[in-house]
Motif scaffolding. Structure first.
Motif, PDB file in Angstrom:
ATOM      1  N   ALA A 171      -9.461 -25.227   5.895  1.00 60.21           N
ATOM      2  CA  ALA A 171      -9.233 -25.458   7.326  1.00 60.21           C
ATOM      3  C   ALA A 171      -8.185 -24.488   7.863  1.00 60.21           C
ATOM      4  CB  ALA A 171      -8.798 -26.904   7.555  1.00 60.21           C
ATOM      5  N   TYR A 172      -7.135 -24.270   7.096  1.00 65.68           N
ATOM      6  CA  TYR A 172      -6.081 -23.332   7.523  1.00 65.68           C
ATOM      7  C   TYR A 172      -6.629 -21.911   7.635  1.00 65.68           C
ATOM      8  CZ  TYR A 172      -1.726 -20.694   7.465  1.00 65.68           C
ATOM      9  OH  TYR A 172      -0.702 -19.838   7.781  1.00 65.68           O
TER      10      TYR A 172
ATOM     11  N   THR B  46      -9.088 -21.402  10.596  1.00 70.97           N
ATOM     12  CA  THR B  46      -8.464 -21.359  11.925  1.00 70.97           C
ATOM     13  C   THR B  46      -7.620 -20.104  12.114  1.00 70.97           C
ATOM     14  OG1 THR B  46      -8.367 -23.777  11.835  1.00 70.97           O
ATOM     15  CG2 THR B  46      -7.108 -22.694  13.566  1.00 70.97           C
ATOM     16  N   SER B  47      -6.808 -19.782  11.109  1.00 72.53           N
ATOM     17  CA  SER B  47      -5.895 -18.638  11.247  1.00 72.53           C
ATOM     18  C   SER B  47      -6.638 -17.310  11.260  1.00 72.53           C
ATOM     19  CB  SER B  47      -4.868 -18.650  10.117  1.00 72.53           C
ATOM     20  OG  SER B  47      -5.509 -18.500   8.857  1.00 72.53           O
TER      21      SER B  47
ATOM     22  N   ARG C 179      -9.373 -16.609  12.567  1.00 73.32           N
ATOM     23  CA  ARG C 179      -9.973 -16.378  13.875  1.00 73.32           C
ATOM     24  C   ARG C 179      -8.913 -16.263  14.975  1.00 73.32           C
ATOM     25  NH1 ARG C 179     -14.182 -20.934  14.894  1.00 73.32           N
ATOM     26  NH2 ARG C 179     -12.743 -22.169  13.620  1.00 73.32           N
TER      27      ARG C 179
ATOM     28  N   LEU D  14      -6.784 -18.548  16.056  1.00 75.35           N
ATOM     29  CA  LEU D  14      -6.768 -19.714  16.934  1.00 75.35           C
ATOM     30  C   LEU D  14      -5.465 -20.496  16.767  1.00 75.35           C
ATOM     31  CD1 LEU D  14     -10.434 -20.954  16.357  1.00 75.35           C
ATOM     32  CD2 LEU D  14      -9.547 -19.625  18.288  1.00 75.35           C
TER      33      LEU D  14
ATOM     34  N   ALA E  46      -6.676 -25.960  17.910  1.00 78.37           N
ATOM     35  CA  ALA E  46      -8.088 -25.613  17.697  1.00 78.37           C
ATOM     36  C   ALA E  46      -8.541 -25.964  16.284  1.00 78.37           C
ATOM     37  CB  ALA E  46      -8.310 -24.121  17.947  1.00 78.37           C
ATOM     38  N   LEU E  47      -7.667 -26.635  15.523  1.00 80.71           N
ATOM     39  CA  LEU E  47      -7.992 -26.980  14.137  1.00 80.71           C
ATOM     40  C   LEU E  47      -9.304 -27.766  14.001  1.00 80.71           C
ATOM     41  CD1 LEU E  47      -7.002 -26.806  11.216  1.00 80.71           C
ATOM     42  CD2 LEU E  47      -5.689 -28.899  11.606  1.00 80.71           C
TER      43      LEU E  47
ATOM     44  N   SER F  18     -11.969 -27.336  15.355  1.00 79.36           N
ATOM     45  CA  SER F  18     -13.148 -26.469  15.470  1.00 79.36           C
ATOM     46  C   SER F  18     -13.556 -25.879  14.124  1.00 79.36           C
ATOM     47  CB  SER F  18     -12.866 -25.333  16.460  1.00 79.36           C
ATOM     48  OG  SER F  18     -11.869 -24.453  15.947  1.00 79.36           O
ATOM     49  N   ALA F  19     -12.687 -25.980  13.118  1.00 78.10           N
ATOM     50  CA  ALA F  19     -13.041 -25.467  11.791  1.00 78.10           C
ATOM     51  C   ALA F  19     -14.155 -26.325  11.197  1.00 78.10           C
ATOM     52  CB  ALA F  19     -11.816 -25.472  10.878  1.00 78.10           C
TER      53      ALA F  19
END
Length: 426
Positions: free
Chosen positions: A92-93, A96-97, A99, A101, A105-106, A108-109
């Motif tokens: 997840a990290y 998100t990172s 992209r 974001l 916006a987490l 959205s992963a």
């Protein structure tokens, strides 16, 4: 309980493998197909998909190997829980990172959708402590990722980094986080309830198994179900059959102890099979003999007939056994049958219980079995037994006496000659 826990962990391992394969098929394999058909690539997600697929496959395979009663340790459940949660949080990290974001916006992963699945799968462990730890790690992990990404990527209009709590400025994210915690709490409650039910079932099974060690299989379920009459005892009518081997002392004298044990085991096996075929049960084996009951715990109109049929069949079984000539001595038996009122119930305490029948009818059946030697018959039945069956014509009265230790005479019957039942020498 340990067996159930190990089996649950093995199932979780296979589910991890299934998750890994699903990620591979839906992202990595689909990317190849999509690229071939439309020239559109999912390359942005492929790196993390490889991590997720291989991670779940490796962790799943390791848990399947270790989910063995000999190798499994309770601490492994915490280890694999941490690996599951850690794998989801890391992906997840990265998702998100990479992209660029911000923390809010987490959700959205794509891997975020695996969080409820991880909680649901963890509920199979029947361990609420492990589940609560998983919920806590996920909650603090998600907050930590959001805080870190927020400080690095989000600035307000003044160009300064905002306070971390502003990362939750989107109400929808707050609701998602609350629902996640509630979902985890629901699974924890489900674990507590399931474990109670499982513990109750295990306790029931252990109780039945303990009863079965001391009580006949036909009685144990009734006692376990709380049949108060059998526990405290009750008076009822029953057909009692005594079976005894003739000259067992002489047989044992010239037989190896191990061979003697095998002989008695084979004899008892034949009795059990014959008794079950006629819907009676063996109350107990007494040395080289057996006490068998018909009509217990529930009386039937054909109890006497089934007892007489059992006796005839057992004689034929023993004759067939002798015909094999596998024994060094010919097996000879005596059978006594009587019907009457008895007191039956459980005696003893929880550590040593025994089902028993008491009464004059039991003594009469025993005396009839002993009288077979004197009368030179294999089977002797009392008048009430024969009169209570449908085979009166197949029996003849051979005596009327009080038997040993009794004052009241009783009619004694033996099979007629037409049955061709082999007699034994007194």
């Amino acid at each position: 309980m340990r067996r159930h826990e190990v089996a649950a962990e093995r199932l979780i391992g296979w589910l991890r493998v299934a998750i890994g394969l699903c990620v591979f098929v839906t992202v990595i394999a689909a990317d190849r197909i999509l690229l071939y058909l439309t020239d559109v690539s999912l390359g942005l997600f492929e790196h993390n998909a490889w991590i997720a697929s291989l991670g779940f496959l490796i962790v799943g395979a390791a848990s399947i190997v270790l989910a063995d009663p000999q190798r499994w340790r309770h601490g492994f459940a915490y280890l694999f829980m941490v690996l599951d949660v850690g794998l989801v949080l890391v992906i997840a990290y990265l998702a998100t990172s990479e992209r660029g974001l911000p923390g809010n916006a987490l959700p959205s992963a794509p891997i975020a959708w695996a969080i409820p699945l991880i909680l649901a799968v963890g509920a199979l462990r029947y361990d609420v402590k492990v589940q609560l730890c998983a919920i806590g790690l996920l909650a603090f992990g998600l907050i930590g990722i959001a805080v870190d990404l927020g400080h690095r990527l989000v600035m307000d209009d003044t160009g300064e980094f905002p306070e971390w709590h502003r990362l939750f400025s989107m109400p929808i994210n707050v609701m998602r986080f609350e629902l996640l915690i509630l979902a985890g709490a629901a699974t924890a409650f489900g674990i507590v309830r399931s474990r109670r039910l499982l513990s109750s079932a295990v306790k029931d099974a252990v109780g039945r198994a303990s009863l079965a060690r001391f009580l006949p299989a036909e009685i144990a379920p009734r006692v376990a179900a709380g049949d108060a009459d059998l526990r405290r005892g009750r008076r009822q009518r029953a057909v009692i059959v005594f079976v005894d081997i003739r000259d067992s002392t002489g047989m044992a004298e010239g037989m190896d102890p191990e061979r003697l044990s095998q002989f008695f085991t084979a004899f008892r096996t034949r009795i059990l099979a014959c008794v079950r075929a006629h819907h009676g049960f063996v109350d107990k084996f007494i040395g080289d003999g057996a006490l068998i009951l018909f009509g217990v715990p529930d009386e039937g109109s054909d109890d006497s007939g089934r007892a007489l049929a059992f006796a005839h069949d057992l004689v034929r079984i023993v004759e067939a056994w002798n015909a094999t000539r596998e024994l060094p001595h010919t097996v000879r038996i005596g059978i006594g049958i009587h019907v009457g009122d008895v007191f039956c119930g459980i005696v003893g305490d929880e550590e040593r219980m025994e089902f028993t029948v008491l009464g004059d009818a039991v003594n009469v059946a025993s005396r009839l079995e002993q009288a077979t030697k004197r009368y030179g018959e294999v089977i002797l039945a009392s008048g009430p037994v024969v009169e209570g069956s449908l085979e009166r014509a197949a029996w003849r009265e051979i005596g009327r006496e009080p038997l040993a230790g009794r004052k009241e005479p009783i009619a004694i019957f033996a099979p007629t000659a037409s049955l061709a039942v082999e007699r034994i020498e007194p």
